[in-house]
Structures are given as C-alpha cells and as structure tokens.
Design an enzyme around this catalytic site. Structure first.
Site, PDB file in Angstrom:
ATOM      1  N   GLN A   1       6.180  16.426 -17.071  1.00  0.00           N
ATOM      2  CA  GLN A   1       6.524  16.087 -18.451  1.00  0.00           C
ATOM      3  C   GLN A   1       5.356  16.292 -19.415  1.00  0.00           C
ATOM      4  OE1 GLN A   1       7.872  12.034 -19.373  1.00  0.00           O
ATOM      5  NE2 GLN A   1       7.447  12.600 -21.496  1.00  0.00           N
TER       6      GLN A   1
ATOM      7  N   TYR B   1       0.852  -1.207   0.000  1.00  0.00           N
ATOM      8  CA  TYR B   1       0.000   0.000   0.000  1.00  0.00           C
ATOM      9  C   TYR B   1       0.885   1.254   0.000  1.00  0.00           C
ATOM     10  CZ  TYR B   1      -3.588   3.303   1.660  1.00  0.00           C
ATOM     11  OH  TYR B   1      -4.469   4.371   1.811  1.00  0.00           O
TER      12      TYR B   1
ATOM     13  N   THR C   1      -9.329   9.029   8.435  1.00  0.00           N
ATOM     14  CA  THR C   1     -10.637   9.693   8.356  1.00  0.00           C
ATOM     15  C   THR C   1     -11.714   8.679   8.739  1.00  0.00           C
ATOM     16  OG1 THR C   1      -9.787  11.122   6.625  1.00  0.00           O
ATOM     17  CG2 THR C   1     -12.175  10.936   6.770  1.00  0.00           C
TER      18      THR C   1
HETATM   19  P1  NAD Z   1     -12.740   2.273   0.372  1.00  0.00           P
HETATM   20  O1  NAD Z   1     -12.140   0.908   0.327  1.00  0.00           O
HETATM   21  O2  NAD Z   1     -14.018   2.464   1.087  1.00  0.00           O
HETATM   22  O3  NAD Z   1     -12.921   2.848  -1.094  1.00  0.00           O
HETATM   23  C1  NAD Z   1     -12.066   2.524  -2.153  1.00  0.00           C
HETATM   24  C2  NAD Z   1     -12.915   2.291  -3.392  1.00  0.00           C
HETATM   25  O4  NAD Z   1     -12.060   1.988  -4.516  1.00  0.00           O
HETATM   26  C3  NAD Z   1     -13.881   1.107  -3.230  1.00  0.00           C
HETATM   27  O5  NAD Z   1     -15.187   1.504  -3.594  1.00  0.00           O
HETATM   28  C4  NAD Z   1     -13.314   0.061  -4.178  1.00  0.00           C
HETATM   29  O6  NAD Z   1     -14.305  -0.818  -4.683  1.00  0.00           O
HETATM   30  C5  NAD Z   1     -12.670   0.926  -5.236  1.00  0.00           C
HETATM   31  N1  NAD Z   1     -11.627   0.234  -5.990  1.00  0.00           N
HETATM   32  C6  NAD Z   1     -10.576  -0.468  -5.510  1.00  0.00           C
HETATM   33  N2  NAD Z   1      -9.855  -0.971  -6.525  1.00  0.00           N
HETATM   34  C7  NAD Z   1     -10.471  -0.564  -7.673  1.00  0.00           C
HETATM   35  C8  NAD Z   1     -10.210  -0.781  -9.052  1.00  0.00           C
HETATM   36  N3  NAD Z   1      -9.174  -1.492  -9.481  1.00  0.00           N
HETATM   37  N4  NAD Z   1     -11.042  -0.222  -9.959  1.00  0.00           N
HETATM   38  C9  NAD Z   1     -12.119   0.496  -9.557  1.00  0.00           C
HETATM   39  N5  NAD Z   1     -12.419   0.736  -8.263  1.00  0.00           N
HETATM   40  C10 NAD Z   1     -11.592   0.195  -7.335  1.00  0.00           C
HETATM   41  O7  NAD Z   1     -11.596   3.226   0.962  1.00  0.00           O
HETATM   42  P2  NAD Z   1     -11.671   4.758   1.411  1.00  0.00           P
HETATM   43  O8  NAD Z   1     -11.397   4.813   2.848  1.00  0.00           O
HETATM   44  O9  NAD Z   1     -12.893   5.412   0.878  1.00  0.00           O
HETATM   45  O10 NAD Z   1     -10.388   5.333   0.665  1.00  0.00           O
HETATM   46  C11 NAD Z   1     -10.510   6.049  -0.563  1.00  0.00           C
HETATM   47  C12 NAD Z   1      -9.133   6.560  -0.976  1.00  0.00           C
HETATM   48  O11 NAD Z   1      -8.614   7.441   0.028  1.00  0.00           O
HETATM   49  C13 NAD Z   1      -8.102   5.445  -1.158  1.00  0.00           C
HETATM   50  O12 NAD Z   1      -7.295   5.755  -2.281  1.00  0.00           O
HETATM   51  C14 NAD Z   1      -7.280   5.515   0.105  1.00  0.00           C
HETATM   52  O13 NAD Z   1      -5.963   5.077  -0.101  1.00  0.00           O
HETATM   53  C15 NAD Z   1      -7.332   7.008   0.439  1.00  0.00           C
HETATM   54  N6  NAD Z   1      -7.153   7.235   1.883  1.00  0.00           N
HETATM   55  C16 NAD Z   1      -8.159   6.975   2.767  1.00  0.00           C
HETATM   56  C17 NAD Z   1      -7.954   7.182   4.116  1.00  0.00           C
HETATM   57  C18 NAD Z   1      -9.054   6.967   5.139  1.00  0.00           C
HETATM   58  O14 NAD Z   1      -8.816   7.184   6.332  1.00  0.00           O
HETATM   59  N7  NAD Z   1     -10.243   6.567   4.761  1.00  0.00           N
HETATM   60  C19 NAD Z   1      -6.718   7.642   4.586  1.00  0.00           C
HETATM   61  C20 NAD Z   1      -5.696   7.849   3.652  1.00  0.00           C
HETATM   62  C21 NAD Z   1      -5.934   7.664   2.302  1.00  0.00           C
END
Ligand code: NAD
Length: 312
Positions: free
Chosen positions: A162, A145, A175
């Site tokens: 680029q 990750y 969050t």
């Molecule tokens: P989540 O797992 O609820 O949402 C992620 C979404 O991405 C899901 O709906 C999943 O089905 C979709 N997904 C995954 N792989 C995919 C693919 N190959 N094609 C299409 N869709 C795909 O997670 P979240 O907490 O909502 O996180 C959302 C983003 O925010 C992520 O990129 C995560 O790294 C980032 N983030 C979240 C937090 C947090 O505290 N929630 C903190 C840091 C970063």
C-alpha cells in the site's frame, strides 16, 4: 558512507550485524532499550561510525540524518524472555514494527524484518518452505511471539503493497554463537553452560524433537544478502542440517570433552516437534547457503565461551 539503523542492535544477532556492517564501512545507528540485550555486546565497538541510542521501539523514532537501510531485529527472542514479557513482545511486534516501517517509509530506506521459523508453529510439512502457512496455536503461551511475528510479516507486506516501502522478510531459524546469554533458555547456550559447569545436560521430552542450527556468521551473511537483494517475499535463512535434541546434547558433550550425564525433563507446551528450513529460495534468490557445520560451530562457540568464562 551508507547508513544502517539496527533495531535490537545490542542483542545477540543485532550486535553481530553491527560488527558486519561496520566492517563494510556503514555508519551504524543502533537502537535498543536493553530489555534482553546488553551494552557488553557492543562495548568492543570503537569509532565515530557507530552510535548507540537507548530507545524503546514502542515510541516513535526520530532520526535527523538520511538512512539507507533499516534492519528491524528488536524483539524478545528466547522463550524465557517472551514468556516473561508477553505484552511487551506483542507490542514490539506491532507498535515497534509500525515505527520501524514508518522510519523506512520516511527515509525511503530498504527495510528488513527479522521474522522467525516460529511462524510455521508445530509444522505439518517437512522441511518447511516459505509457501507453508504454518500451524500456530494463537492462544497458547508461545502465541505472543509467534503471532507477533505473523502480524509483523502482514504489516510489512501491507507497507510494501500500500505504501510502496522497499521491504523484505527474513524467516530466521535457530541460530547460535558467541554473545548468547548462558541463561537465556535456548538449547545450545544451556547445554554448553551445563557441560562447562560439569552439570547434567537437561533435554526436554525424550529428545527426539528436531532442530536445525545455523552459526551466527552464516546467518548474518544471509541477512545482508537479503537486504541487498530486490526480494520482497519471505526467505528462510537457516542451516538445513537437522539434529534431534539428543544428538545435539551428545555433540556438545563431544566438543566440550565433558563427562556430564544427560537427563530428561517435561516438554514445554506447544514445543515444535520438527524444524528444518527448506532453503531452496535462499540459494536461488540470494545465492546464499550456510558453510559452517554444527560440530565446527560448536567448537568456535566453545572456544569463545571458555575464554569468556576464564576472563570473569
Ligand atoms: P536478543 O534478545 O539477543 O536481541 C533482541 C534485542 O532487541 C535485545 O537487544 C533487546 O534489548 C532488544 N529489544 C527488545 N525489545 C525492544 C524494544 N521495545 N525497543 C528496543 N529494543 C528492544 O535476541 P536475538 O536472538 O538477537 O534475536 C534478534 C531478532 O532475531 C529477534 O527479532 C528474533 O525474533 C529474531 N530471531 C532470532 C532467532 C535466533 O535463533 N537467535 C531465530 C529466529 C528469529
């Protein structure tokens, strides 16, 4: 009517972002393969301004209409998910981010990547400013990750430098809020579920490791402010109030009025010991800061969780 593409729009943060954009009269195209997201998160959305497309970001994106902004959130985010889907996590961070950036380049759209505080790894600097390069173990189980996100940041800057794509990078800190899955392994939904089920709250290690928790509506406001700015370098978006995991568990017990006991379990490998955003840049560049305290946010979450459980 501006058009936004939200990748990962059926996930926790993505679905709140879709709501926020629709309230501001965007047309929203949500791309998600439902790996960790769910149609339940978006089933309340009505009207022609919203379209859901079941699409795996690893495959090329074809969209006929103009796009003004791409919010790239698709990625497993909780340790339970990325430890279960290690190769997929690396692929969505690499191929998936290439495809989302390619879309932004093709449509001349603003591009925002949801990066993470995990790019700082187990930090040696506290609180963490954007200028800190981090302390990540690339070959540990969490490396899939952390390194996917670090690669995605590098890729984003390369497309900007680029290819001239108008990009920005949000480094999101922990969050929480409604629509987190109760079993996704993250601390707050786990504690709330355990408290509501009258089960012991499981704290990892001795609970002295710290985290900073941002309520989801504050976070989404920050993401939008960043997308609407001219900024290209990373900006931390998170709540700088810092708590130990033990303090968090105690806060959950207070808010849920629970008599559950607290029990301790082994610390996961490479679990960061401290985590607190330095949000000086977010304040200066975006005029953004969070407004909801942990206790307030937990009360908001608890009232929703109770309603959700009552309706099952
Ligand atoms: P989540 O797992 O609820 O949402 C992620 C979404 O991405 C899901 O709906 C999943 O089905 C979709 N997904 C995954 N792989 C995919 C693919 N190959 N094609 C299409 N869709 C795909 O997670 P979240 O907490 O909502 O996180 C959302 C983003 O925010 C992520 O990129 C995560 O790294 C980032 N983030 C979240 C937090 C947090 O505290 N929630 C903190 C840091 C970063």
């Amino acid at each position: 009517m501006p058009t936004a593409v939200v990748t990962g729009g059926a996930g926790f943060l993505g679905s709140h972002l879709c709501d926020f954009l629709l309230e501001r009269d965007y047309r929203v195209l949500c791309l998600d393969n439902l790996d960790t997201g769910s149609l339940q998160n978006i089933e309340h959305i009505r009207g022609d301004a919203f379209t859901f497309r079941n699409h795996d970001l690893i495959d090329r994106i074809e969209i006929a209409e103009p796009v003004d902004v791409v919010f790239h959130l698709a990625s497993p985010a909780s340790p339970i998910d990325y430890l279960r889907l290690p190769l997929h996590t690396l692929k969505v961070g690499s191929y998936g981010t290439h495809n989302a950036l390619g879309l932004a380049k093709w449509k001349r759209a603003r591009f925002l990547i949801a990066s993470t505080s995990e790019v700082y790894g187990d930090p040696q600097v506290h609180p963490q400013p954007e200028s800190y390069w981090g302390n990540v173990n690339p070959i540990g189980p969490r490396g899939v990750y952390d390194e996917a996100k670090r690669y995605a940041e590098a890729l984003t800057m390369a497309y900007h430098r680029q290819q001239g794509v108008d990009t920005c990078i949000a480094r999101i800190f922990n969050t929480y809020g409604p629509r987190m899955r109760p079993n996704d392994g993250r601390a707050i939904p786990t504690f709330v579920r355990q408290a509501l089920d009258k089960k012991p709250l499981t704290v990892f290690g001795d609970g002295s490791q710290t985290r900073s928790f941002c309520y989801v509506t504050d976070l989404i406001r920050g993401l939008y402010a960043l997308a609407m700015s001219d900024e290209h370098l990373p900006v931390n978006i998170g709540n700088p109030e810092e708590f130990t995991l033990l303090e968090l568990a105690e806060a959950v017990l207070r808010v849920t009025d629970s008599e559950s006991e607290i029990v301790f379990e082994a610390l996961p490998i490479d679990d960061p010991k401290i985590r607190q955003p330095d949000i000086t840049r977010a304040k200066q560049v975006l005029g953004w800061e969070p407004g909801i305290s942990l206790e307030e946010g937990l009360r908001l979450l608890f009232s929703t969780s109770e309603r959700e459980i009552a309706s099952v």
